[in-house]
Design a protein around this motif. Structure first.
Motif, PDB file in Angstrom:
ATOM      1  N   SER A   3      48.586  40.905  50.193  1.00 18.68           N
ATOM      2  CA  SER A   3      48.553  42.128  49.383  1.00 18.68           C
ATOM      3  C   SER A   3      49.499  42.018  48.192  1.00 18.68           C
ATOM      4  N   ALA A   4      50.649  41.423  48.403  1.00 17.18           N
ATOM      5  CA  ALA A   4      51.614  41.266  47.314  1.00 17.18           C
ATOM      6  C   ALA A   4      51.054  40.364  46.220  1.00 17.18           C
ATOM      7  N   ALA A   5      50.387  39.294  46.605  1.00 11.93           N
ATOM      8  CA  ALA A   5      49.787  38.395  45.615  1.00 11.93           C
ATOM      9  C   ALA A   5      48.701  39.123  44.834  1.00 11.93           C
ATOM     10  N   ARG A   6      47.868  39.851  45.526  1.00 15.29           N
ATOM     11  CA  ARG A   6      46.807  40.634  44.880  1.00 15.29           C
ATOM     12  C   ARG A   6      47.405  41.645  43.916  1.00 15.29           C
ATOM     13  N   ASN A   7      48.409  42.367  44.372  1.00 17.27           N
ATOM     14  CA  ASN A   7      49.034  43.390  43.531  1.00 17.27           C
ATOM     15  C   ASN A   7      49.702  42.773  42.306  1.00 17.27           C
ATOM     16  N   ALA A   8      50.330  41.630  42.479  1.00 21.11           N
ATOM     17  CA  ALA A   8      50.977  40.957  41.348  1.00 21.11           C
ATOM     18  C   ALA A   8      49.950  40.549  40.300  1.00 21.11           C
ATOM     19  N   LEU A   9      48.805  40.072  40.750  1.00 23.13           N
ATOM     20  CA  LEU A   9      47.748  39.704  39.815  1.00 23.13           C
ATOM     21  C   LEU A   9      47.243  40.926  39.048  1.00 23.13           C
ATOM     22  N   ILE A  10      47.052  42.016  39.740  1.00 25.05           N
ATOM     23  CA  ILE A  10      46.581  43.244  39.092  1.00 25.05           C
ATOM     24  C   ILE A  10      47.613  43.741  38.083  1.00 25.05           C
ATOM     25  N   GLU A  11      48.879  43.730  38.485  1.00 23.03           N
ATOM     26  CA  GLU A  11      49.943  44.177  37.575  1.00 23.03           C
ATOM     27  C   GLU A  11      50.002  43.294  36.331  1.00 23.03           C
ATOM     28  N   ALA A  28      39.213  35.574  31.318  1.00 24.75           N
ATOM     29  CA  ALA A  28      38.930  34.151  31.103  1.00 24.75           C
ATOM     30  C   ALA A  28      39.730  33.245  32.030  1.00 24.75           C
ATOM     31  N   ASP A  29      40.958  33.633  32.359  1.00 28.39           N
ATOM     32  CA  ASP A  29      41.748  32.779  33.243  1.00 28.39           C
ATOM     33  C   ASP A  29      42.122  33.463  34.561  1.00 28.39           C
ATOM     34  N   ALA A  30      41.497  34.585  34.837  1.00 35.96           N
ATOM     35  CA  ALA A  30      41.830  35.352  36.044  1.00 35.96           C
ATOM     36  C   ALA A  30      41.543  34.563  37.323  1.00 35.96           C
ATOM     37  N   ALA A  31      40.426  33.883  37.378  1.00 37.90           N
ATOM     38  CA  ALA A  31      40.075  33.143  38.600  1.00 37.90           C
ATOM     39  C   ALA A  31      41.074  32.018  38.864  1.00 37.90           C
ATOM     40  N   GLU A  32      41.468  31.310  37.822  1.00 39.50           N
ATOM     41  CA  GLU A  32      42.431  30.220  37.990  1.00 39.50           C
ATOM     42  C   GLU A  32      43.788  30.759  38.416  1.00 39.50           C
ATOM     43  N   ARG A  33      44.224  31.857  37.834  1.00 39.48           N
ATOM     44  CA  ARG A  33      45.506  32.450  38.204  1.00 39.48           C
ATOM     45  C   ARG A  33      45.462  32.935  39.661  1.00 39.48           C
ATOM     46  N   ALA A  34      44.344  33.480  40.087  1.00 42.49           N
ATOM     47  CA  ALA A  34      44.197  33.918  41.476  1.00 42.49           C
ATOM     48  C   ALA A  34      44.248  32.719  42.416  1.00 42.49           C
ATOM     49  N   ARG A  35      43.573  31.631  42.036  1.00 42.63           N
ATOM     50  CA  ARG A  35      43.618  30.417  42.865  1.00 42.63           C
ATOM     51  C   ARG A  35      45.062  29.929  43.016  1.00 42.63           C
ATOM     52  N   GLN A  36      45.802  29.907  41.916  1.00 43.28           N
ATOM     53  CA  GLN A  36      47.194  29.461  41.967  1.00 43.28           C
ATOM     54  C   GLN A  36      48.025  30.369  42.877  1.00 43.28           C
ATOM     55  N   ALA A  37      47.852  31.663  42.730  1.00 43.64           N
ATOM     56  CA  ALA A  37      48.627  32.616  43.527  1.00 43.64           C
ATOM     57  C   ALA A  37      48.333  32.455  45.018  1.00 43.64           C
ATOM     58  N   PHE A  38      47.051  32.368  45.363  1.00 42.39           N
ATOM     59  CA  PHE A  38      46.707  32.283  46.772  1.00 42.39           C
ATOM     60  C   PHE A  38      46.969  30.894  47.351  1.00 42.39           C
TER      61      PHE A  38
END
Length: 52
Positions: A3-11, A28-38
């Motif tokens: 949840s913290a990773a998800r929230n950080a991405l949204i913020e 444009a780079d949201a998917a890559e940033r999500a991959r890195q976070a998770f």
């Protein structure tokens, strides 16, 4: 942690848009940033609750 990773991405997305980036630029780079976070979360939880 998930949840913290998800929230950080949204913020981050909201902050970038508030600074003037367009939604398309953020997307444009949201998917890559999500991959890195998770990936970081996965590494941090890799040994958690594993039966020995």
């Amino acid at each position: 942690m998930l949840s913290a990773a998800r929230n950080a991405l949204i913020e981050e997305h909201h902050a970038r848009i508030a600074r003037g980036e367009t939604a398309d630029e953020v997307a444009a780079d949201a998917a890559e940033r999500a991959r890195q976070a998770f990936d970081l979360v996965e590494k941090g939880l890799s040994g958690y609750a594993v039966k020995a």
